[in-house]
Design a protein around this motif. Sequence first.
Motif, PDB file in Angstrom:
ATOM      1  N   TYR A  32       0.783  -0.975   0.038  1.00  0.00           N
ATOM      2  CA  TYR A  32      -0.076  -0.042  -0.062  1.00  0.00           C
ATOM      3  C   TYR A  32       1.060   1.222   0.025  1.00  0.00           C
ATOM      4  O   TYR A  32       1.957   1.182   0.632  1.00  0.00           O
ATOM      5  CB  TYR A  32      -0.914   0.064   1.358  1.00  0.00           C
ATOM      6  N   PHE A  34       1.171   5.529   0.176  1.00  0.00           N
ATOM      7  CA  PHE A  34       0.601   6.715   0.955  1.00  0.00           C
ATOM      8  C   PHE A  34       1.327   7.991   0.484  1.00  0.00           C
ATOM      9  O   PHE A  34       2.479   7.921   0.608  1.00  0.00           O
ATOM     10  CB  PHE A  34       0.580   6.672   2.528  1.00  0.00           C
ATOM     11  N   TYR A  36       1.710  11.938   2.621  1.00  0.00           N
ATOM     12  CA  TYR A  36       1.248  12.531   3.739  1.00  0.00           C
ATOM     13  C   TYR A  36       1.874  13.869   3.759  1.00  0.00           C
ATOM     14  O   TYR A  36       3.013  13.941   3.041  1.00  0.00           O
ATOM     15  CB  TYR A  36       1.927  11.983   5.135  1.00  0.00           C
ATOM     16  N   LEU A  46      -2.924  12.499   6.243  1.00  0.00           N
ATOM     17  CA  LEU A  46      -2.985  11.776   5.048  1.00  0.00           C
ATOM     18  C   LEU A  46      -3.468  12.631   3.878  1.00  0.00           C
ATOM     19  O   LEU A  46      -4.579  13.361   4.009  1.00  0.00           O
ATOM     20  CB  LEU A  46      -3.788  10.628   4.984  1.00  0.00           C
ATOM     21  N   LYS A  49      -3.960   7.839  -0.615  1.00  0.00           N
ATOM     22  CA  LYS A  49      -3.446   6.529  -0.567  1.00  0.00           C
ATOM     23  C   LYS A  49      -3.767   5.562  -1.622  1.00  0.00           C
ATOM     24  O   LYS A  49      -5.067   5.642  -2.217  1.00  0.00           O
ATOM     25  CB  LYS A  49      -4.120   5.888   0.686  1.00  0.00           C
ATOM     26  N   LEU A  51      -4.389   1.532  -2.463  1.00  0.00           N
ATOM     27  CA  LEU A  51      -4.589   0.218  -1.955  1.00  0.00           C
ATOM     28  C   LEU A  51      -4.762  -0.786  -2.911  1.00  0.00           C
ATOM     29  O   LEU A  51      -4.121  -1.764  -2.885  1.00  0.00           O
ATOM     30  CB  LEU A  51      -5.793   0.362  -0.875  1.00  0.00           C
ATOM     31  N   LEU A  95       3.551  -3.092   3.833  1.00  0.00           N
ATOM     32  CA  LEU A  95       3.226  -4.309   3.129  1.00  0.00           C
ATOM     33  C   LEU A  95       1.561  -4.355   3.253  1.00  0.00           C
ATOM     34  O   LEU A  95       0.860  -4.137   4.144  1.00  0.00           O
ATOM     35  CB  LEU A  95       3.792  -5.554   3.848  1.00  0.00           C
ATOM     36  N   GLY A  97      -0.116  -7.333   2.922  1.00  0.00           N
ATOM     37  CA  GLY A  97      -0.565  -8.801   3.546  1.00  0.00           C
ATOM     38  C   GLY A  97      -0.594  -8.677   4.979  1.00  0.00           C
ATOM     39  O   GLY A  97      -0.446  -7.843   5.602  1.00  0.00           O
ATOM     40  N   ALA A  98      -0.461  -9.778   5.564  1.00  0.00           N
ATOM     41  CA  ALA A  98      -0.746 -10.203   6.966  1.00  0.00           C
ATOM     42  C   ALA A  98       0.838  -9.591   7.669  1.00  0.00           C
ATOM     43  O   ALA A  98       1.706  -9.536   7.157  1.00  0.00           O
ATOM     44  CB  ALA A  98      -0.852 -11.666   7.335  1.00  0.00           C
ATOM     45  N   GLY A  99       0.512  -9.598   9.086  1.00  0.00           N
ATOM     46  CA  GLY A  99       1.844  -9.295   9.663  1.00  0.00           C
ATOM     47  C   GLY A  99       1.668  -7.943  10.261  1.00  0.00           C
ATOM     48  O   GLY A  99       0.710  -7.444  10.315  1.00  0.00           O
ATOM     49  N   TYR A 101       1.599  -3.867  11.269  1.00  0.00           N
ATOM     50  CA  TYR A 101       1.353  -2.982  10.365  1.00  0.00           C
ATOM     51  C   TYR A 101       2.459  -1.716  10.684  1.00  0.00           C
ATOM     52  O   TYR A 101       2.572  -1.109  11.735  1.00  0.00           O
ATOM     53  CB  TYR A 101       0.035  -2.333  10.439  1.00  0.00           C
ATOM     54  N   GLN A 102       3.749  -1.761   9.712  1.00  0.00           N
ATOM     55  CA  GLN A 102       4.614  -0.733   9.864  1.00  0.00           C
ATOM     56  C   GLN A 102       4.650   0.219   8.715  1.00  0.00           C
ATOM     57  O   GLN A 102       4.918  -0.460   7.602  1.00  0.00           O
ATOM     58  CB  GLN A 102       5.985  -1.141  10.219  1.00  0.00           C
ATOM     59  N   LEU A 103       4.810   1.406   8.847  1.00  0.00           N
ATOM     60  CA  LEU A 103       4.921   2.564   7.521  1.00  0.00           C
ATOM     61  C   LEU A 103       6.337   2.838   7.833  1.00  0.00           C
ATOM     62  O   LEU A 103       6.810   3.340   8.540  1.00  0.00           O
ATOM     63  CB  LEU A 103       3.927   3.412   7.913  1.00  0.00           C
TER      64      LEU A 103
ATOM     65  N   TYR B  34       2.469   4.019  18.130  1.00  0.00           N
ATOM     66  CA  TYR B  34       3.758   4.206  17.440  1.00  0.00           C
ATOM     67  C   TYR B  34       4.247   5.524  17.892  1.00  0.00           C
ATOM     68  O   TYR B  34       3.510   6.629  18.215  1.00  0.00           O
ATOM     69  CB  TYR B  34       3.674   4.410  15.711  1.00  0.00           C
ATOM     70  N   TYR B  36       7.303   7.909  16.440  1.00  0.00           N
ATOM     71  CA  TYR B  36       8.192   8.235  15.689  1.00  0.00           C
ATOM     72  C   TYR B  36       9.265   9.310  15.942  1.00  0.00           C
ATOM     73  O   TYR B  36       8.915  10.217  16.821  1.00  0.00           O
ATOM     74  CB  TYR B  36       7.768   8.623  14.281  1.00  0.00           C
ATOM     75  N   ARG B  97      -4.526  -0.966   8.264  1.00  0.00           N
ATOM     76  CA  ARG B  97      -3.380  -0.776   7.311  1.00  0.00           C
ATOM     77  C   ARG B  97      -3.669   0.521   6.438  1.00  0.00           C
ATOM     78  O   ARG B  97      -2.438   0.997   5.953  1.00  0.00           O
ATOM     79  CB  ARG B  97      -2.960  -1.864   6.359  1.00  0.00           C
TER      80      ARG B  97
END
Lengths: 115, 111
Positions: A32, A34, A36, A46, A49, A51, A95, A97-99, A101-103, B34, B36, B97
């Motif tokens: 994905y 984005f 900002y 934001l 985005k 998706l 990413l 997918g699963a896991g 969520y870090q941007l 989070y 940052y 997400r």
Amino acid sequence: AQSVTQLDSQVPVFEEAPVELRCNYSSSVSVYLFWYVQYPNQGLQLLLKYLSGSTLVKGINGFEAEFNKSQTSFHLRKPSVHISDTAEYFCAVTLSGAGSYQLTFGKGTKLSVIP
Amino acid sequence: SQTIHQWPATLVQPVGSPLSLECTVEGTSNPNLYWYRQAAGRGLQLLFYSIGIDQISSEVPQNLSASRPQDRQFILSSKKLLLSDSGFYLCAWSVTREELFFGEGSRLTVL
């Protein structure tokens, strides 16, 4: 791991001129994307985005961006800028997918609109 | 609607002093949280993220620590500040997400 490169650290442009802020990403899986915006001494908000679906994404304040998978790019554009668009712009990727969520953010592009 | 509060907005601290920055989210449950840090010319660096109470991951080795004593409260701390800890600290939250929501930031100057 994913990464983001913003090719220009500073972009000066005259008021009412068009602008493009460039962003390239690197990832071996689906992402994905984005954009900002950060005004001085404020948090980030934001703009738009991507998706899935249409590769042309429209956001707030007249901005749009186009996802180009073959070129791994997500450039931000505005046909006519205003003084109020002066700010720092960050491209980001995560990413899809699963896991966790870090941007991951690029280093930012400072847009200066000249009257 | 959801809101995020971050304080203090500005802080000037001497080297070696302690630090506590607080962040609170309202209007949502079990958010991901989070911290940052933003330093000039270096973009945003993820310091910590948390998926639940007492579940905190550190992204970079550093002089800082984070705690989540309540579901919607996230605290950034240091026992002894270094000059290199100066910067703009941003708290953020998400539940999907599809978007990350940021606080207004805390500017820390270490002298």
